[in-house]
Design a protein around this motif. Structure first.
Motif: not given
Ligand code: KG4
Ligand code: ZN
Length: 330
Positions: A105-122, A150-159
């Protein structure tokens, strides 16, 4: 390299994908129309719909990939963040499938996966690169040093940015999710109304003030022109979109200046926005950045990105046991 079955169920899309040697063989997503009549995702309805959808979605993903359950070498799943009831369905399915077939079994962080969607195809970016992840639940600027660093350097503080689209659209009486509707209407309008652009400083975002600014501006106009919203809907949408896009692009530009990274990637459902895509492409041309925007199918919630992340984790030997539990927050 393994054949991975990937499962995504963090919000209101039930998705399954088959990944072989890091390549996407199938990516099947069942949406949930049930939320439209409530103007937003209702968690209880979401988990019940996941329960109905998960088995047929996996069956279609296998058959479209030309594979059977016997071909699967590992199961990757979204552990979080997301709605706990929704996550529970995907995590339980993944654990049961792996237990029955004695698979890792491999657990995945949804946010890390959004970033790695770039490796689904060229075309795929080279490491390191900068990623702006904008979805209905998140807004993040991420320095992607390597797939799993992956390092988060900025994020939303609300919505989140998507929430800003959806909540503004709700005020205008647009159906949920309002992001795509605003995008469509904005094309026929001009950004002539100035709304506030709240700035919490550094590389962070704030969108809840924008909602208030839109509400007050419209209420003031309606006092003298009762039909203001109906008669100016396209211009209002163009102005909302322009405000959100300019906030996003301003912080992205600051992030490029601070990090020196000029490979810039977009991820998450809001990357579908035409104003953001066009704005980023124009900015990139002016500044000499290279831009990466995945196909819409890989921008919104999907299991292919979970499988691609799963493949990186498989290669790194990162597995979890049957005691793993979903996590609404990380
Ligand atoms: O990534 P996603 O599918 O789900 C989450 O993880 O949240 O993103 C959904 C969000 C919604 O807020 C939706 O309104 C927004 O993406 N969205 C858009 C567009 N298409 C989807 N926002 C603006 N313009 C669009 N074309
Ligand atoms: Zn998402």
């Amino acid at each position: 390299m393994p054949i991975i079955l990937a499962i995504e169920s963090s919000c209101d899309d039930t998705s399954a994908a088959i990944i072989a040697d890091g390549e996407v063989l199938s990516n099947v997503t069942a949406g949930q129309a049930v939320h439209e009549e409530f103007g937003g995702v209702v968690p209880e309805h979401a988990s019940r719909a996941h329960q109905r959808n998960i088995v047929p979605t996996v069956a279609v993903a296998l058959s479209r990939a030309g594979k059977t359950a016997d071909d699967i070498d590992a199961v990757a799943f979204t552990r979080g963040p997301g709605l706990i009831g929704s996550l529970m369905v995907g995590v339980s399915f993944a654990k049961a499938f792996a237990l029955a077939r004695n698979l890792p079994l491999i657990e995945v962080d949804h946010m890390q996966a959004h970033v790695l969607a770039h490796f689904a195809e060229a075309p795929k970016p080279d490491f390191p690169f900068l990623c702006l992840t904008v979805s209905g639940g998140h807004t993040q600027l991420v320095v992607v040093k390597s797939a799993l660093d992956q390092q988060v350097i900025g994020r939303t503080i609300d919505d989140a940015a998507g929430e800003a689209f959806d909540k503004s659209g709700k005020m205008l009486g647009l159906p949920y999710p309002a992001g795509p509707e605003i995008d469509k209407l904005a094309r026929a309008g001009k950004p002539v109304i100035a709304f506030a652009k709240p700035d919490p400083g550094a590389l962070d975002f704030s969108f809840s003030g924008l909602k208030t600014s839109i509400l007050y501006t419209l209420q003031k106009k309606i006092k003298t022109e009762p039909d203001f919203v109906k008669e100016n809907l396209e211009d209002i949408c163009a102005s909302i979109q322009d405000t959100i896009v300019s906030i996003l692009l301003r912080k992205l530009t600051m992030a490029v200046e601070e990090t020196g990274l000029t490979q810039v990637a977009l991820a998450g459902g809001v990357s579908a926005n035409s104003g953001l895509r066009d704005g980023l492409r124009a900015l990139a041309e002016e500044k000499g950045w290279s831009v990466f925007i995945p196909r819409i199918e890989y921008c919104t919630d999907n299991a292919a990105m979970i499988g691609v992340t799963g493949a990186f984790k498989f290669a790194a030997g990162e597995f979890v046991g049957q005691e793993v539990a979903p996590a609404a927050r990380f």
